[in-house]
Design a protein around this motif. Structure first.
Motif, PDB file in Angstrom:
ATOM      1  N   ALA A  92       0.813  -1.224   0.000  1.00  0.00           N
ATOM      2  CA  ALA A  92       0.000   0.000   0.000  1.00  0.00           C
ATOM      3  C   ALA A  92       0.843   1.270   0.000  1.00  0.00           C
ATOM      4  N   SER A  93       1.858   1.335   0.872  1.00  0.00           N
ATOM      5  CA  SER A  93       2.671   2.554   0.967  1.00  0.00           C
ATOM      6  C   SER A  93       3.497   2.766  -0.304  1.00  0.00           C
ATOM      7  N   GLN A  94       4.056   1.678  -0.837  1.00  0.00           N
ATOM      8  CA  GLN A  94       4.798   1.778  -2.100  1.00  0.00           C
ATOM      9  C   GLN A  94       3.884   2.233  -3.229  1.00  0.00           C
ATOM     10  N   TRP A  95       2.705   1.654  -3.244  1.00  0.00           N
ATOM     11  CA  TRP A  95       1.749   1.931  -4.314  1.00  0.00           C
ATOM     12  C   TRP A  95       1.418   3.424  -4.361  1.00  0.00           C
ATOM     13  N   ILE A  96       1.100   3.999  -3.207  1.00  0.00           N
ATOM     14  CA  ILE A  96       0.754   5.421  -3.144  1.00  0.00           C
ATOM     15  C   ILE A  96       1.931   6.288  -3.559  1.00  0.00           C
ATOM     16  N   THR A  97       3.104   6.004  -2.998  1.00  0.00           N
ATOM     17  CA  THR A  97       4.297   6.819  -3.267  1.00  0.00           C
ATOM     18  C   THR A  97       4.704   6.761  -4.731  1.00  0.00           C
ATOM     19  N   LEU A  98       4.776   5.539  -5.278  1.00  0.00           N
ATOM     20  CA  LEU A  98       5.224   5.367  -6.661  1.00  0.00           C
ATOM     21  C   LEU A  98       4.216   5.925  -7.654  1.00  0.00           C
ATOM     22  N   SER A  99       2.924   5.792  -7.349  1.00  0.00           N
ATOM     23  CA  SER A  99       1.897   6.334  -8.240  1.00  0.00           C
ATOM     24  C   SER A  99       1.915   7.859  -8.243  1.00  0.00           C
ATOM     25  N   LEU A 100       2.067   8.471  -7.067  1.00  0.00           N
ATOM     26  CA  LEU A 100       2.160   9.930  -6.997  1.00  0.00           C
ATOM     27  C   LEU A 100       3.392  10.441  -7.742  1.00  0.00           C
ATOM     28  N   GLN A 101       4.459   9.656  -7.711  1.00  0.00           N
ATOM     29  CA  GLN A 101       5.678  10.012  -8.425  1.00  0.00           C
ATOM     30  C   GLN A 101       5.399  10.147  -9.923  1.00  0.00           C
ATOM     31  N   HIS A 102       4.661   9.195 -10.489  1.00  0.00           N
ATOM     32  CA  HIS A 102       4.296   9.263 -11.906  1.00  0.00           C
ATOM     33  C   HIS A 102       3.358  10.429 -12.179  1.00  0.00           C
ATOM     34  N   LEU A 103       2.455  10.676 -11.253  1.00  0.00           N
ATOM     35  CA  LEU A 103       1.514  11.786 -11.422  1.00  0.00           C
ATOM     36  C   LEU A 103       2.258  13.111 -11.488  1.00  0.00           C
ATOM     37  N   PHE A 104       3.202  13.319 -10.579  1.00  0.00           N
ATOM     38  CA  PHE A 104       3.936  14.579 -10.554  1.00  0.00           C
ATOM     39  C   PHE A 104       4.866  14.705 -11.757  1.00  0.00           C
TER      40      PHE A 104
END
Length: 438
Positions: free
Chosen positions: A16-28
Protein backbone atom coordinates in the motif's frame (compact mmCIF):
# COMPACT_ATOMS: atom_id res chain seq x y z
CA UNK A 1 16.77 -4.68 -25.10
CA UNK A 2 17.40 -3.59 -21.52
CA UNK A 3 18.14 -6.64 -19.43
CA UNK A 4 18.42 -4.88 -16.06
CA UNK A 5 16.36 -6.75 -13.46
CA UNK A 6 13.30 -4.69 -12.50
CA UNK A 7 12.51 -3.81 -8.90
CA UNK A 8 8.82 -4.38 -9.70
CA UNK A 9 7.84 -6.27 -12.85
CA UNK A 10 4.82 -5.58 -15.05
CA UNK A 11 2.33 -7.60 -13.00
CA UNK A 12 3.96 -7.17 -9.57
CA UNK A 13 1.63 -5.53 -7.07
CA UNK A 14 3.35 -3.13 -4.60
CA UNK A 15 2.32 -2.86 -0.98
CA UNK A 16 0.00 0.00 0.00
CA UNK A 17 2.67 2.55 0.97
CA UNK A 18 4.80 1.78 -2.10
CA UNK A 19 1.75 1.93 -4.31
CA UNK A 20 0.75 5.42 -3.14
CA UNK A 21 4.30 6.82 -3.27
CA UNK A 22 5.22 5.37 -6.66
CA UNK A 23 1.90 6.33 -8.24
CA UNK A 24 2.16 9.93 -7.00
CA UNK A 25 5.68 10.01 -8.43
CA UNK A 26 4.30 9.26 -11.91
CA UNK A 27 1.51 11.79 -11.42
CA UNK A 28 3.94 14.58 -10.55
CA UNK A 29 6.24 13.61 -13.45
CA UNK A 30 3.52 14.41 -15.98
CA UNK A 31 1.68 17.07 -13.95
CA UNK A 32 3.47 20.18 -15.21
CA UNK A 33 3.19 19.34 -18.90
CA UNK A 34 -0.35 17.99 -18.70
CA UNK A 35 -1.79 21.12 -17.05
CA UNK A 36 0.31 23.47 -19.20
CA UNK A 37 -1.46 22.43 -22.42
CA UNK A 38 -5.03 23.28 -21.30
CA UNK A 39 -3.71 26.45 -19.66
CA UNK A 40 -2.33 27.62 -23.02
CA UNK A 41 -5.46 26.82 -25.02
CA UNK A 42 -8.09 27.93 -22.51
CA UNK A 43 -9.42 24.55 -21.37
CA UNK A 44 -9.93 23.31 -17.82
CA UNK A 45 -6.81 21.87 -16.13
CA UNK A 46 -9.12 19.75 -13.98
CA UNK A 47 -10.63 18.07 -17.04
CA UNK A 48 -7.13 17.58 -18.46
CA UNK A 49 -6.22 15.65 -15.31
CA UNK A 50 -9.43 13.60 -15.31
CA UNK A 51 -9.15 12.78 -19.01
CA UNK A 52 -5.49 11.80 -18.65
CA UNK A 53 -6.45 9.39 -15.86
CA UNK A 54 -9.38 7.90 -17.78
CA UNK A 55 -7.29 7.74 -20.96
CA UNK A 56 -4.45 5.94 -19.19
CA UNK A 57 -6.83 3.34 -17.75
CA UNK A 58 -8.32 2.81 -21.24
CA UNK A 59 -4.82 2.46 -22.71
CA UNK A 60 -3.80 -0.12 -20.10
CA UNK A 61 -6.97 -2.11 -20.75
CA UNK A 62 -6.61 -2.08 -24.55
CA UNK A 63 -2.93 -3.11 -24.36
CA UNK A 64 -3.88 -6.04 -22.08
CA UNK A 65 -2.01 -4.44 -19.15
CA UNK A 66 1.28 -5.24 -20.91
CA UNK A 67 2.49 -1.68 -21.64
CA UNK A 68 3.33 0.50 -18.60
CA UNK A 69 2.58 3.92 -20.10
CA UNK A 70 0.94 7.08 -18.83
CA UNK A 71 -0.96 9.35 -21.22
CA UNK A 72 -0.98 13.12 -20.79
CA UNK A 73 -1.87 16.22 -22.83
CA UNK A 74 -0.27 16.41 -26.28
CA UNK A 75 1.77 19.52 -27.16
CA UNK A 76 1.60 18.71 -30.87
CA UNK A 77 -2.07 19.71 -31.00
CA UNK A 78 -1.75 23.12 -29.30
CA UNK A 79 -1.68 25.07 -32.57
CA UNK A 80 -4.61 23.16 -34.16
CA UNK A 81 -6.62 23.53 -30.94
CA UNK A 82 -6.04 27.30 -30.85
CA UNK A 83 -6.95 27.59 -34.53
CA UNK A 84 -10.10 25.47 -34.04
CA UNK A 85 -11.22 27.64 -31.12
CA UNK A 86 -10.94 30.71 -33.34
CA UNK A 87 -13.19 28.96 -35.86
CA UNK A 88 -15.89 27.76 -33.46
CA UNK A 89 -14.89 28.00 -29.81
CA UNK A 90 -14.23 25.05 -27.48
CA UNK A 91 -16.81 22.93 -29.35
CA UNK A 92 -14.71 23.05 -32.53
CA UNK A 93 -11.61 22.06 -30.56
CA UNK A 94 -13.46 19.06 -29.10
CA UNK A 95 -14.68 17.96 -32.53
CA UNK A 96 -11.09 18.20 -33.78
CA UNK A 97 -9.87 16.15 -30.84
CA UNK A 98 -12.55 13.55 -31.62
CA UNK A 99 -11.37 13.43 -35.24
CA UNK A 100 -7.76 12.93 -34.12
CA UNK A 101 -8.86 9.94 -32.01
CA UNK A 102 -10.72 8.49 -35.00
CA UNK A 103 -7.61 8.83 -37.17
CA UNK A 104 -5.64 6.83 -34.61
CA UNK A 105 -8.35 4.16 -34.59
CA UNK A 106 -8.39 3.90 -38.39
CA UNK A 107 -4.60 3.63 -38.56
CA UNK A 108 -4.64 0.97 -35.82
CA UNK A 109 -7.12 -1.06 -37.87
CA UNK A 110 -4.98 -0.77 -41.02
CA UNK A 111 -1.85 -1.79 -39.09
CA UNK A 112 -3.67 -4.81 -37.67
CA UNK A 113 -4.55 -5.96 -41.19
CA UNK A 114 -1.50 -4.84 -43.17
CA UNK A 115 1.40 -4.44 -40.71
CA UNK A 116 3.24 -1.25 -39.90
CA UNK A 117 5.93 -0.81 -42.56
CA UNK A 118 3.66 1.36 -44.72
CA UNK A 119 3.47 4.06 -42.09
CA UNK A 120 7.25 4.26 -41.82
CA UNK A 121 7.40 4.76 -45.58
CA UNK A 122 4.73 7.45 -45.28
CA UNK A 123 6.54 9.20 -42.42
CA UNK A 124 10.32 8.91 -42.86
CA UNK A 125 12.67 11.01 -40.70
CA UNK A 126 13.10 13.66 -43.41
CA UNK A 127 9.38 14.44 -43.10
CA UNK A 128 8.78 13.84 -39.39
CA UNK A 129 11.85 15.76 -38.17
CA UNK A 130 11.06 19.11 -39.84
CA UNK A 131 7.34 18.82 -39.03
CA UNK A 132 8.12 18.38 -35.33
CA UNK A 133 10.44 21.39 -35.58
CA UNK A 134 7.51 23.37 -37.00
CA UNK A 135 5.30 22.26 -34.09
CA UNK A 136 7.75 23.76 -31.62
CA UNK A 137 8.80 26.87 -33.52
CA UNK A 138 5.26 27.85 -34.56
CA UNK A 139 4.47 28.23 -30.85
CA UNK A 140 7.49 30.45 -30.13
CA UNK A 141 5.43 33.64 -30.36
CA UNK A 142 2.94 32.29 -27.80
CA UNK A 143 5.68 31.59 -25.26
CA UNK A 144 7.46 34.92 -25.75
CA UNK A 145 4.19 36.87 -25.65
CA UNK A 146 3.26 35.32 -22.31
CA UNK A 147 6.74 36.03 -20.97
CA UNK A 148 6.85 39.71 -21.97
CA UNK A 149 3.37 41.19 -22.01
CA UNK A 150 0.83 41.98 -19.34
CA UNK A 151 -2.73 41.24 -20.56
CA UNK A 152 -1.18 39.23 -23.38
CA UNK A 153 -3.41 38.82 -26.41
CA UNK A 154 -5.85 41.57 -25.47
CA UNK A 155 -6.33 45.16 -26.64
CA UNK A 156 -4.72 46.29 -23.36
CA UNK A 157 -1.52 44.30 -23.96
CA UNK A 158 1.64 46.12 -22.91
CA UNK A 159 5.28 45.31 -22.20
CA UNK A 160 6.13 44.48 -18.57
CA UNK A 161 9.67 44.21 -17.23
CA UNK A 162 8.24 42.63 -14.06
CA UNK A 163 6.55 39.92 -16.09
CA UNK A 164 9.78 39.31 -18.01
CA UNK A 165 11.69 38.91 -14.73
CA UNK A 166 9.17 36.27 -13.59
CA UNK A 167 9.54 34.43 -16.91
CA UNK A 168 13.35 34.53 -16.76
CA UNK A 169 13.44 33.21 -13.18
CA UNK A 170 11.10 30.40 -14.19
CA UNK A 171 13.15 29.62 -17.29
CA UNK A 172 16.43 29.64 -15.37
CA UNK A 173 15.02 27.36 -12.66
CA UNK A 174 13.66 24.91 -15.24
CA UNK A 175 17.01 24.84 -17.06
CA UNK A 176 18.89 24.19 -13.81
CA UNK A 177 16.54 21.37 -12.83
CA UNK A 178 16.81 19.90 -16.33
CA UNK A 179 20.61 19.95 -16.39
CA UNK A 180 21.56 19.41 -12.76
CA UNK A 181 18.46 17.81 -11.22
CA UNK A 182 19.13 14.66 -9.20
CA UNK A 183 16.75 12.03 -7.89
CA UNK A 184 13.13 13.12 -8.00
CA UNK A 185 14.03 16.48 -9.59
CA UNK A 186 15.58 14.77 -12.61
CA UNK A 187 12.18 13.76 -13.95
CA UNK A 188 10.02 16.67 -12.77
CA UNK A 189 12.07 19.66 -14.02
CA UNK A 190 9.00 21.30 -15.56
CA UNK A 191 6.92 21.04 -12.41
CA UNK A 192 9.87 22.14 -10.25
CA UNK A 193 10.52 25.14 -12.51
CA UNK A 194 6.85 26.17 -12.36
CA UNK A 195 6.92 25.96 -8.55
CA UNK A 196 10.03 28.16 -8.32
CA UNK A 197 8.56 30.66 -10.79
CA UNK A 198 5.27 30.71 -8.89
CA UNK A 199 7.02 31.41 -5.59
CA UNK A 200 9.00 34.27 -7.16
CA UNK A 201 5.81 35.66 -8.74
CA UNK A 202 4.16 35.48 -5.30
CA UNK A 203 7.03 37.46 -3.78
CA UNK A 204 6.85 40.24 -6.39
CA UNK A 205 3.05 40.50 -6.17
CA UNK A 206 2.04 39.04 -9.54
CA UNK A 207 -0.09 36.19 -8.13
CA UNK A 208 -3.76 36.64 -7.28
CA UNK A 209 -4.38 34.03 -4.58
CA UNK A 210 -7.98 35.01 -3.87
CA UNK A 211 -9.39 32.38 -6.23
CA UNK A 212 -7.66 29.62 -4.27
CA UNK A 213 -9.02 30.96 -0.98
CA UNK A 214 -12.55 31.12 -2.36
CA UNK A 215 -12.47 27.73 -4.09
CA UNK A 216 -14.25 24.72 -2.60
CA UNK A 217 -12.28 21.61 -1.73
CA UNK A 218 -14.58 19.39 -3.76
CA UNK A 219 -15.84 20.89 -7.02
CA UNK A 220 -17.40 19.60 -10.23
CA UNK A 221 -15.24 20.54 -13.25
CA UNK A 222 -16.77 22.36 -16.21
CA UNK A 223 -17.18 19.39 -18.53
CA UNK A 224 -17.82 20.15 -22.21
CA UNK A 225 -20.25 17.44 -23.33
CA UNK A 226 -21.44 16.61 -26.86
CA UNK A 227 -25.17 17.04 -27.59
CA UNK A 228 -25.50 19.07 -24.39
CA UNK A 229 -22.99 21.83 -25.19
CA UNK A 230 -22.52 21.24 -28.92
CA UNK A 231 -23.48 18.94 -31.80
CA UNK A 232 -21.01 16.52 -33.40
CA UNK A 233 -20.67 17.88 -36.93
CA UNK A 234 -17.80 17.39 -39.36
CA UNK A 235 -16.21 20.52 -40.78
CA UNK A 236 -13.66 20.46 -43.60
CA UNK A 237 -11.59 23.20 -41.98
CA UNK A 238 -11.31 21.25 -38.72
CA UNK A 239 -10.47 18.07 -40.64
CA UNK A 240 -7.68 19.94 -42.41
CA UNK A 241 -6.32 21.16 -39.06
CA UNK A 242 -6.29 17.87 -37.16
CA UNK A 243 -5.90 14.94 -39.58
CA UNK A 244 -2.36 15.78 -40.83
CA UNK A 245 -1.13 16.45 -37.30
CA UNK A 246 -2.67 13.20 -36.04
CA UNK A 247 -0.85 11.30 -38.78
CA UNK A 248 2.48 12.94 -37.92
CA UNK A 249 2.11 12.34 -34.17
CA UNK A 250 1.86 8.62 -34.93
CA UNK A 251 5.60 8.78 -35.50
CA UNK A 252 6.00 10.18 -31.97
CA UNK A 253 3.91 7.30 -30.63
CA UNK A 254 6.03 4.71 -32.47
CA UNK A 255 9.20 6.32 -31.11
CA UNK A 256 7.86 6.14 -27.55
CA UNK A 257 6.98 2.46 -27.98
CA UNK A 258 10.49 1.71 -29.24
CA UNK A 259 12.09 3.49 -26.28
CA UNK A 260 9.71 1.85 -23.82
CA UNK A 261 10.51 -1.55 -25.31
CA UNK A 262 14.20 -0.97 -24.66
CA UNK A 263 13.60 0.27 -21.11
CA UNK A 264 11.34 -2.59 -20.02
CA UNK A 265 13.02 -5.33 -22.04
CA UNK A 266 9.92 -6.28 -24.06
CA UNK A 267 9.07 -5.93 -27.74
CA UNK A 268 5.87 -3.91 -27.65
CA UNK A 269 5.79 -3.66 -31.44
CA UNK A 270 5.09 -7.42 -31.46
CA UNK A 271 3.24 -7.94 -28.19
CA UNK A 272 0.64 -6.63 -27.58
CA UNK A 273 1.23 -5.09 -31.01
CA UNK A 274 1.59 -1.58 -32.36
CA UNK A 275 -2.05 -1.59 -33.43
CA UNK A 276 -3.15 -2.03 -29.81
CA UNK A 277 -0.97 0.78 -28.43
CA UNK A 278 -2.11 3.16 -31.18
CA UNK A 279 -5.74 2.16 -30.55
CA UNK A 280 -5.16 2.82 -26.83
CA UNK A 281 -3.78 6.27 -27.60
CA UNK A 282 -6.70 7.01 -29.92
CA UNK A 283 -9.25 5.78 -27.39
CA UNK A 284 -7.75 8.05 -24.73
CA UNK A 285 -8.06 10.99 -27.13
CA UNK A 286 -11.68 10.08 -27.93
CA UNK A 287 -12.53 9.90 -24.22
CA UNK A 288 -10.86 13.27 -23.68
CA UNK A 289 -12.86 14.86 -26.51
CA UNK A 290 -16.15 13.67 -25.00
CA UNK A 291 -15.59 15.44 -21.67
CA UNK A 292 -13.74 18.60 -22.78
CA UNK A 293 -10.04 17.66 -22.58
CA UNK A 294 -7.12 18.00 -25.02
CA UNK A 295 -5.70 15.17 -27.21
CA UNK A 296 -3.59 12.57 -25.43
CA UNK A 297 -0.16 11.06 -25.98
CA UNK A 298 2.25 8.75 -24.18
CA UNK A 299 4.66 10.78 -22.07
CA UNK A 300 8.45 10.79 -22.27
CA UNK A 301 8.66 12.03 -18.66
CA UNK A 302 6.95 8.89 -17.41
CA UNK A 303 9.17 6.67 -19.53
CA UNK A 304 12.06 8.44 -17.80
CA UNK A 305 10.59 7.54 -14.41
CA UNK A 306 10.42 3.88 -15.48
CA UNK A 307 14.04 3.95 -16.63
CA UNK A 308 15.31 5.54 -13.41
CA UNK A 309 13.25 3.58 -10.87
CA UNK A 310 13.04 0.21 -12.71
CA UNK A 311 9.47 -0.02 -11.41
CA UNK A 312 7.42 -1.28 -14.38
CA UNK A 313 4.27 -2.34 -12.54
CA UNK A 314 1.03 -1.53 -14.39
CA UNK A 315 -0.58 -1.28 -10.95
CA UNK A 316 1.58 1.80 -10.29
CA UNK A 317 0.52 3.42 -13.58
CA UNK A 318 -3.13 2.61 -12.89
CA UNK A 319 -2.74 4.13 -9.42
CA UNK A 320 -1.34 7.33 -10.94
CA UNK A 321 -4.36 7.45 -13.27
CA UNK A 322 -6.78 7.11 -10.33
CA UNK A 323 -4.97 9.90 -8.44
CA UNK A 324 -5.19 12.15 -11.52
CA UNK A 325 -8.96 11.61 -11.69
CA UNK A 326 -9.34 12.37 -7.97
CA UNK A 327 -7.17 15.51 -8.24
CA UNK A 328 -9.44 16.78 -11.00
CA UNK A 329 -12.33 17.01 -8.53
CA UNK A 330 -10.35 18.94 -5.90
CA UNK A 331 -11.36 22.56 -6.43
CA UNK A 332 -8.41 24.00 -4.52
CA UNK A 333 -5.94 22.27 -6.86
CA UNK A 334 -7.76 23.53 -9.96
CA UNK A 335 -7.85 27.08 -8.55
CA UNK A 336 -4.15 26.88 -7.68
CA UNK A 337 -3.31 25.87 -11.25
CA UNK A 338 -5.44 28.69 -12.64
CA UNK A 339 -3.70 31.20 -10.36
CA UNK A 340 -0.34 30.55 -12.04
CA UNK A 341 0.62 33.85 -13.75
CA UNK A 342 1.08 33.83 -17.53
CA UNK A 343 4.78 34.83 -17.34
CA UNK A 344 5.49 31.68 -15.32
CA UNK A 345 3.94 29.57 -18.07
CA UNK A 346 5.68 31.73 -20.66
CA UNK A 347 9.06 31.11 -19.08
CA UNK A 348 8.67 27.34 -18.95
CA UNK A 349 7.14 27.30 -22.46
CA UNK A 350 10.21 28.98 -23.95
CA UNK A 351 12.20 25.90 -22.99
CA UNK A 352 9.46 23.35 -23.68
CA UNK A 353 8.61 24.57 -27.17
CA UNK A 354 12.31 24.86 -27.95
CA UNK A 355 12.83 21.26 -26.83
CA UNK A 356 10.01 20.14 -29.14
CA UNK A 357 11.75 21.86 -32.06
CA UNK A 358 15.12 20.43 -31.03
CA UNK A 359 13.67 16.93 -30.82
CA UNK A 360 12.77 17.27 -34.50
CA UNK A 361 16.37 18.19 -35.22
CA UNK A 362 17.48 15.21 -33.14
CA UNK A 363 15.41 12.88 -35.34
CA UNK A 364 17.30 14.13 -38.39
CA UNK A 365 20.68 13.76 -36.68
CA UNK A 366 19.98 10.25 -35.39
CA UNK A 367 18.71 9.18 -38.82
CA UNK A 368 21.97 10.54 -40.31
CA UNK A 369 20.11 12.57 -42.91
CA UNK A 370 22.52 13.83 -45.57
CA UNK A 371 21.77 17.47 -46.33
CA UNK A 372 24.35 17.57 -49.08
CA UNK A 373 21.60 15.83 -51.06
CA UNK A 374 19.35 18.45 -52.62
CA UNK A 375 16.33 16.17 -52.17
CA UNK A 376 16.58 16.27 -48.38
CA UNK A 377 17.37 19.96 -48.39
CA UNK A 378 14.29 20.75 -50.50
CA UNK A 379 11.86 18.69 -48.37
CA UNK A 380 13.07 20.11 -45.06
CA UNK A 381 13.15 23.68 -46.38
CA UNK A 382 9.62 23.61 -47.78
CA UNK A 383 8.21 22.09 -44.57
CA UNK A 384 9.94 24.64 -42.32
CA UNK A 385 9.03 27.79 -44.27
CA UNK A 386 5.43 26.86 -45.09
CA UNK A 387 4.81 25.61 -41.55
CA UNK A 388 6.36 28.47 -39.61
CA UNK A 389 5.37 31.12 -42.15
CA UNK A 390 1.70 30.16 -41.90
CA UNK A 391 1.16 29.38 -45.60
CA UNK A 392 -2.44 28.44 -46.42
CA UNK A 393 -4.63 27.13 -49.22
CA UNK A 394 -8.25 28.31 -49.39
CA UNK A 395 -10.82 26.49 -51.51
CA UNK A 396 -14.19 28.19 -51.46
CA UNK A 397 -15.44 29.62 -48.18
CA UNK A 398 -15.35 26.39 -46.16
CA UNK A 399 -12.04 24.64 -46.78
CA UNK A 400 -8.70 25.97 -45.57
CA UNK A 401 -5.42 24.12 -45.23
CA UNK A 402 -2.68 26.03 -43.43
CA UNK A 403 0.42 26.08 -41.30
CA UNK A 404 1.62 22.83 -39.80
CA UNK A 405 -1.04 20.71 -41.52
CA UNK A 406 -0.15 22.07 -44.97
CA UNK A 407 3.56 21.66 -44.24
CA UNK A 408 3.09 18.01 -43.26
CA UNK A 409 1.09 17.21 -46.40
CA UNK A 410 3.61 18.99 -48.65
CA UNK A 411 6.44 17.05 -46.99
CA UNK A 412 4.72 13.70 -47.52
CA UNK A 413 3.99 14.52 -51.18
CA UNK A 414 7.53 15.75 -51.89
CA UNK A 415 8.99 12.64 -50.28
CA UNK A 416 7.04 10.44 -52.68
CA UNK A 417 7.45 12.43 -55.91
CA UNK A 418 11.08 13.55 -55.72
CA UNK A 419 13.62 11.04 -57.08
CA UNK A 420 16.11 9.27 -54.82
CA UNK A 421 13.74 8.22 -52.03
CA UNK A 422 15.32 5.90 -49.48
CA UNK A 423 13.18 2.77 -49.46
CA UNK A 424 14.70 1.54 -46.20
CA UNK A 425 12.85 3.96 -43.99
CA UNK A 426 11.54 1.14 -41.81
CA UNK A 427 15.00 0.13 -40.55
CA UNK A 428 14.04 1.54 -37.14
CA UNK A 429 12.45 -1.86 -36.55
CA UNK A 430 14.50 -5.01 -36.21
CA UNK A 431 12.01 -7.13 -38.15
CA UNK A 432 8.34 -7.30 -39.18
CA UNK A 433 6.07 -8.17 -36.26
CA UNK A 434 4.93 -11.78 -36.37
CA UNK A 435 1.17 -12.40 -36.31
CA UNK A 436 0.22 -8.83 -35.37
CA UNK A 437 -3.45 -9.72 -35.54
CA UNK A 438 -3.47 -11.61 -32.23
Amino acid sequence: MNQTKPILGLKDKPNASQWITLSLQHLFAMFGSTVLVPYLIGLSPAIALISSGLGTLAFLLITKFKVPAYLGSSFAFIAPMIAAQKLGGPAAAMIGTFIAGLVYGIVALIIKKAGYRWIMNLLPPIVVGPVIMVIGLALAGTAVGQAMYENNGTADQHYSLLYLSVALVTLLATILFTIFGKGVFSFIPILAGIIVGYLYALLVGVVDFQGVIDAKWIAMPDFILPFRDYDLTLDSAILALFVPVAIVTLAEHIGHQLVLSKVVGKDYIKDPGLHRSILGDGSATLISSLIGGPPKTTYGENIGVLAITRVYSVYVLAGAAVFAILFGFIGKITALIQSIPTPVMGGVSILLFGIIASSGLRILVEAKMDFSKNRNLVIASVILVTGIGGASIHIGSDFKLEGMALAAILGIILNFVLPGRDKATDDLFEEEAVDETK
